[in-house]
Design a protein around this motif. Structure first.
Motif, PDB file in Angstrom:
ATOM      1  N   ARG A  12       0.959  -0.947  -0.055  1.00  0.00           N
ATOM      2  CA  ARG A  12       0.157  -0.122   0.028  1.00  0.00           C
ATOM      3  C   ARG A  12       0.812   0.975  -0.151  1.00  0.00           C
ATOM      4  O   ARG A  12       2.063   1.161   0.552  1.00  0.00           O
ATOM      5  CB  ARG A  12      -0.957  -0.039   1.201  1.00  0.00           C
ATOM      6  N   SER A  13       0.215   2.351  -0.490  1.00  0.00           N
ATOM      7  CA  SER A  13       1.040   3.566  -0.354  1.00  0.00           C
ATOM      8  C   SER A  13      -0.066   4.775   0.031  1.00  0.00           C
ATOM      9  O   SER A  13      -1.041   4.606  -0.420  1.00  0.00           O
ATOM     10  CB  SER A  13       1.955   3.698  -1.743  1.00  0.00           C
ATOM     11  N   ARG A  14       0.658   5.696   0.510  1.00  0.00           N
ATOM     12  CA  ARG A  14      -0.275   6.815   0.779  1.00  0.00           C
ATOM     13  C   ARG A  14      -0.416   7.896  -0.488  1.00  0.00           C
ATOM     14  O   ARG A  14       0.377   8.098  -0.971  1.00  0.00           O
ATOM     15  CB  ARG A  14       0.475   7.514   1.815  1.00  0.00           C
ATOM     16  N   ASN A  15      -1.783   8.160  -0.458  1.00  0.00           N
ATOM     17  CA  ASN A  15      -2.157   8.907  -1.729  1.00  0.00           C
ATOM     18  C   ASN A  15      -2.223  10.439  -1.202  1.00  0.00           C
ATOM     19  O   ASN A  15      -2.895  10.923  -0.312  1.00  0.00           O
ATOM     20  CB  ASN A  15      -3.423   8.722  -2.144  1.00  0.00           C
ATOM     21  N   ARG A  16      -1.260  11.529  -1.703  1.00  0.00           N
ATOM     22  CA  ARG A  16      -1.236  12.667  -1.348  1.00  0.00           C
ATOM     23  C   ARG A  16      -2.237  13.823  -2.085  1.00  0.00           C
ATOM     24  O   ARG A  16      -2.277  14.912  -1.784  1.00  0.00           O
ATOM     25  CB  ARG A  16       0.075  13.331  -1.575  1.00  0.00           C
ATOM     26  N   ARG A  17      -2.834  13.086  -3.094  1.00  0.00           N
ATOM     27  CA  ARG A  17      -3.782  13.843  -4.005  1.00  0.00           C
ATOM     28  C   ARG A  17      -5.168  13.831  -3.401  1.00  0.00           C
ATOM     29  O   ARG A  17      -5.703  13.076  -2.439  1.00  0.00           O
ATOM     30  CB  ARG A  17      -3.725  13.361  -5.401  1.00  0.00           C
ATOM     31  N   ASN A  18      -6.109  14.074  -4.165  1.00  0.00           N
ATOM     32  CA  ASN A  18      -7.515  14.150  -3.984  1.00  0.00           C
ATOM     33  C   ASN A  18      -8.135  13.007  -4.619  1.00  0.00           C
ATOM     34  O   ASN A  18      -8.410  12.995  -5.777  1.00  0.00           O
ATOM     35  CB  ASN A  18      -8.379  15.277  -4.479  1.00  0.00           C
ATOM     36  N   PRO A  19      -8.218  11.787  -4.034  1.00  0.00           N
ATOM     37  CA  PRO A  19      -8.606  10.668  -4.481  1.00  0.00           C
ATOM     38  C   PRO A  19      -9.963  10.612  -5.155  1.00  0.00           C
ATOM     39  O   PRO A  19     -10.318   9.830  -6.352  1.00  0.00           O
ATOM     40  CB  PRO A  19      -8.538   9.141  -3.447  1.00  0.00           C
ATOM     41  N   MET A  20     -10.872  11.275  -4.671  1.00  0.00           N
ATOM     42  CA  MET A  20     -12.144  11.204  -5.110  1.00  0.00           C
ATOM     43  C   MET A  20     -12.443  12.039  -6.258  1.00  0.00           C
ATOM     44  O   MET A  20     -13.076  11.854  -7.231  1.00  0.00           O
ATOM     45  CB  MET A  20     -13.312  11.721  -4.128  1.00  0.00           C
ATOM     46  N   GLN A  21     -11.629  13.154  -6.564  1.00  0.00           N
ATOM     47  CA  GLN A  21     -11.720  13.779  -7.621  1.00  0.00           C
ATOM     48  C   GLN A  21     -10.847  13.200  -8.748  1.00  0.00           C
ATOM     49  O   GLN A  21     -11.293  13.058  -9.989  1.00  0.00           O
ATOM     50  CB  GLN A  21     -10.818  15.442  -7.569  1.00  0.00           C
ATOM     51  N   ASP A  22      -9.801  12.541  -8.580  1.00  0.00           N
ATOM     52  CA  ASP A  22      -9.047  11.451  -9.600  1.00  0.00           C
ATOM     53  C   ASP A  22     -10.142  10.474 -10.017  1.00  0.00           C
ATOM     54  O   ASP A  22      -9.969  10.318 -11.113  1.00  0.00           O
ATOM     55  CB  ASP A  22      -7.844  10.905  -8.802  1.00  0.00           C
ATOM     56  N   TYR A  23     -10.761  10.041  -8.891  1.00  0.00           N
ATOM     57  CA  TYR A  23     -11.780   9.091  -9.441  1.00  0.00           C
ATOM     58  C   TYR A  23     -12.871   9.353 -10.427  1.00  0.00           C
ATOM     59  O   TYR A  23     -13.015   8.764 -11.474  1.00  0.00           O
ATOM     60  CB  TYR A  23     -12.345   8.448  -8.222  1.00  0.00           C
ATOM     61  N   ASP A  24     -13.221  10.585 -10.158  1.00  0.00           N
ATOM     62  CA  ASP A  24     -14.402  11.324 -11.021  1.00  0.00           C
ATOM     63  C   ASP A  24     -13.859  11.611 -12.328  1.00  0.00           C
ATOM     64  O   ASP A  24     -14.487  11.734 -13.403  1.00  0.00           O
ATOM     65  CB  ASP A  24     -14.732  12.561 -10.262  1.00  0.00           C
ATOM     66  N   ASN A  25     -12.486  11.968 -12.383  1.00  0.00           N
ATOM     67  CA  ASN A  25     -11.855  12.316 -13.660  1.00  0.00           C
ATOM     68  C   ASN A  25     -11.744  10.817 -14.529  1.00  0.00           C
ATOM     69  O   ASN A  25     -11.213  11.054 -15.575  1.00  0.00           O
ATOM     70  CB  ASN A  25     -10.571  13.134 -13.548  1.00  0.00           C
ATOM     71  N   LEU A  26     -11.943   9.627 -14.130  1.00  0.00           N
ATOM     72  CA  LEU A  26     -11.649   8.523 -14.949  1.00  0.00           C
ATOM     73  C   LEU A  26     -12.717   8.465 -15.950  1.00  0.00           C
ATOM     74  O   LEU A  26     -13.865   8.896 -15.692  1.00  0.00           O
ATOM     75  CB  LEU A  26     -11.689   7.406 -13.788  1.00  0.00           C
ATOM     76  N   PRO A  27     -12.435   7.877 -17.275  1.00  0.00           N
ATOM     77  CA  PRO A  27     -13.488   7.700 -18.098  1.00  0.00           C
ATOM     78  C   PRO A  27     -14.561   6.654 -17.308  1.00  0.00           C
ATOM     79  O   PRO A  27     -14.029   5.924 -16.523  1.00  0.00           O
ATOM     80  CB  PRO A  27     -12.581   6.558 -19.343  1.00  0.00           C
ATOM     81  N   ALA A  28     -15.520   6.773 -17.935  1.00  0.00           N
ATOM     82  CA  ALA A  28     -16.618   6.140 -17.218  1.00  0.00           C
ATOM     83  C   ALA A  28     -16.522   4.614 -17.407  1.00  0.00           C
ATOM     84  O   ALA A  28     -16.829   3.991 -16.243  1.00  0.00           O
ATOM     85  CB  ALA A  28     -18.036   6.265 -18.040  1.00  0.00           C
ATOM     86  N   ASP A  29     -16.124   3.893 -18.372  1.00  0.00           N
ATOM     87  CA  ASP A  29     -15.743   2.516 -18.462  1.00  0.00           C
ATOM     88  C   ASP A  29     -15.161   1.957 -17.096  1.00  0.00           C
ATOM     89  O   ASP A  29     -14.898   0.968 -16.624  1.00  0.00           O
ATOM     90  CB  ASP A  29     -15.576   1.831 -19.605  1.00  0.00           C
ATOM     91  N   LEU A  30     -13.607   2.721 -17.137  1.00  0.00           N
ATOM     92  CA  LEU A  30     -12.803   2.548 -16.102  1.00  0.00           C
ATOM     93  C   LEU A  30     -13.133   2.687 -14.586  1.00  0.00           C
ATOM     94  O   LEU A  30     -12.955   2.109 -13.601  1.00  0.00           O
ATOM     95  CB  LEU A  30     -11.608   3.308 -16.362  1.00  0.00           C
ATOM     96  N   ARG A  31     -14.053   3.897 -14.648  1.00  0.00           N
ATOM     97  CA  ARG A  31     -14.658   4.110 -13.255  1.00  0.00           C
ATOM     98  C   ARG A  31     -15.526   2.785 -12.703  1.00  0.00           C
ATOM     99  O   ARG A  31     -15.699   2.414 -11.782  1.00  0.00           O
ATOM    100  CB  ARG A  31     -15.627   5.342 -13.337  1.00  0.00           C
ATOM    101  N   ARG A  32     -16.432   2.243 -13.737  1.00  0.00           N
ATOM    102  CA  ARG A  32     -17.314   1.240 -13.497  1.00  0.00           C
ATOM    103  C   ARG A  32     -16.389   0.170 -13.001  1.00  0.00           C
ATOM    104  O   ARG A  32     -16.910  -0.576 -12.235  1.00  0.00           O
ATOM    105  CB  ARG A  32     -18.081   1.025 -14.739  1.00  0.00           C
ATOM    106  N   TRP A  33     -15.354  -0.067 -13.934  1.00  0.00           N
ATOM    107  CA  TRP A  33     -14.535  -1.216 -13.490  1.00  0.00           C
ATOM    108  C   TRP A  33     -13.920  -1.177 -12.056  1.00  0.00           C
ATOM    109  O   TRP A  33     -14.012  -2.196 -11.337  1.00  0.00           O
ATOM    110  CB  TRP A  33     -13.436  -1.388 -14.484  1.00  0.00           C
ATOM    111  N   VAL A  34     -13.416   0.011 -11.659  1.00  0.00           N
ATOM    112  CA  VAL A  34     -12.830   0.280 -10.331  1.00  0.00           C
ATOM    113  C   VAL A  34     -13.961  -0.064  -9.276  1.00  0.00           C
ATOM    114  O   VAL A  34     -13.699  -0.481  -8.026  1.00  0.00           O
ATOM    115  CB  VAL A  34     -12.298   1.727 -10.367  1.00  0.00           C
ATOM    116  N   SER A  35     -15.128   0.550  -9.497  1.00  0.00           N
ATOM    117  CA  SER A  35     -16.329   0.685  -8.450  1.00  0.00           C
ATOM    118  C   SER A  35     -16.458  -0.858  -8.281  1.00  0.00           C
ATOM    119  O   SER A  35     -16.985  -1.127  -7.019  1.00  0.00           O
ATOM    120  CB  SER A  35     -17.520   1.171  -9.099  1.00  0.00           C
ATOM    121  N   SER A  36     -16.295  -1.872  -9.131  1.00  0.00           N
ATOM    122  CA  SER A  36     -16.609  -3.440  -8.712  1.00  0.00           C
ATOM    123  C   SER A  36     -15.576  -4.126  -8.799  1.00  0.00           C
ATOM    124  O   SER A  36     -15.506  -5.299  -8.403  1.00  0.00           O
ATOM    125  CB  SER A  36     -17.409  -3.952  -9.623  1.00  0.00           C
ATOM    126  N   ALA A  37     -14.343  -3.639  -8.384  1.00  0.00           N
ATOM    127  CA  ALA A  37     -13.058  -4.280  -8.229  1.00  0.00           C
ATOM    128  C   ALA A  37     -13.062  -5.031  -6.707  1.00  0.00           C
ATOM    129  O   ALA A  37     -13.764  -4.400  -5.758  1.00  0.00           O
ATOM    130  CB  ALA A  37     -11.611  -3.357  -8.302  1.00  0.00           C
TER     131      ALA A  37
END
Length: 92
Positions: A12-37
Motif C-alpha cells: 500500500r502507499s499513501r495518496n497525497r492527492r484528492n482520490p475522489m476527484q481523481d476517481y471522478d476524472n476517470l473515463p466512465a468504463d474505467l470508473r465502473r470497473w474500479v467500482s466493482s473491483a
C-alpha cells in the motif's frame, strides 16, 4: 488494521492527492470497473495498468478484461498469504 482496506498483504502507499476527484476524472468504463473491483486500486495504478493493457490489446473492452485477469492473479496471491495454500482459490 485501521481504514477500509481490510486485511491484505499487498503493498500500500499513501495518496497525497484528492482520490475522489481523481476517481471522478476517470473515463466512465474505467470508473465502473474500479467500482466493482475486489482490490482497493488507486487511480494512478489503475490508469497505468489500463494504459499498458490498452496499448497491448488496442481495444478498451479487452483492456478491461486484462485488468480482470491481473486482479484475479493478485487476489489469488493474497488469498494464499492470508488464508493459506489450502484455500480453494489459492494459486499453486
Amino acid at each position: 488494521m485501521p481504514g477500509n482496506l481490510g486485511r491484505t498483504s499487498l503493498k500500500r502507499s499513501r495518496n497525497r492527492r484528492n482520490p475522489m476527484q481523481d476517481y471522478d476524472n476517470l473515463p466512465a468504463d474505467l470508473r465502473r470497473w474500479v467500482s466493482s473491483a475486489a482490490l482497493p486500486w488507486s487511480v494512478p495504478s489503475v490508469q497505468r495498468t489500463f494504459k499498458t493493457a490498452l496499448a497491448r490489446t488496442g481495444d478498451r473492452k479487452l483492456a478491461l478484461n486484462e485488468l480482470d485477469r491481473i486482479e484475479q492473479k493478485l487476489t489469488a496471491k493474497d488469498i494464499r498469504t492470508i488464508w493459506g495454500r489450502d484455500h480453494p482459490n489459492a494459486s499453486p
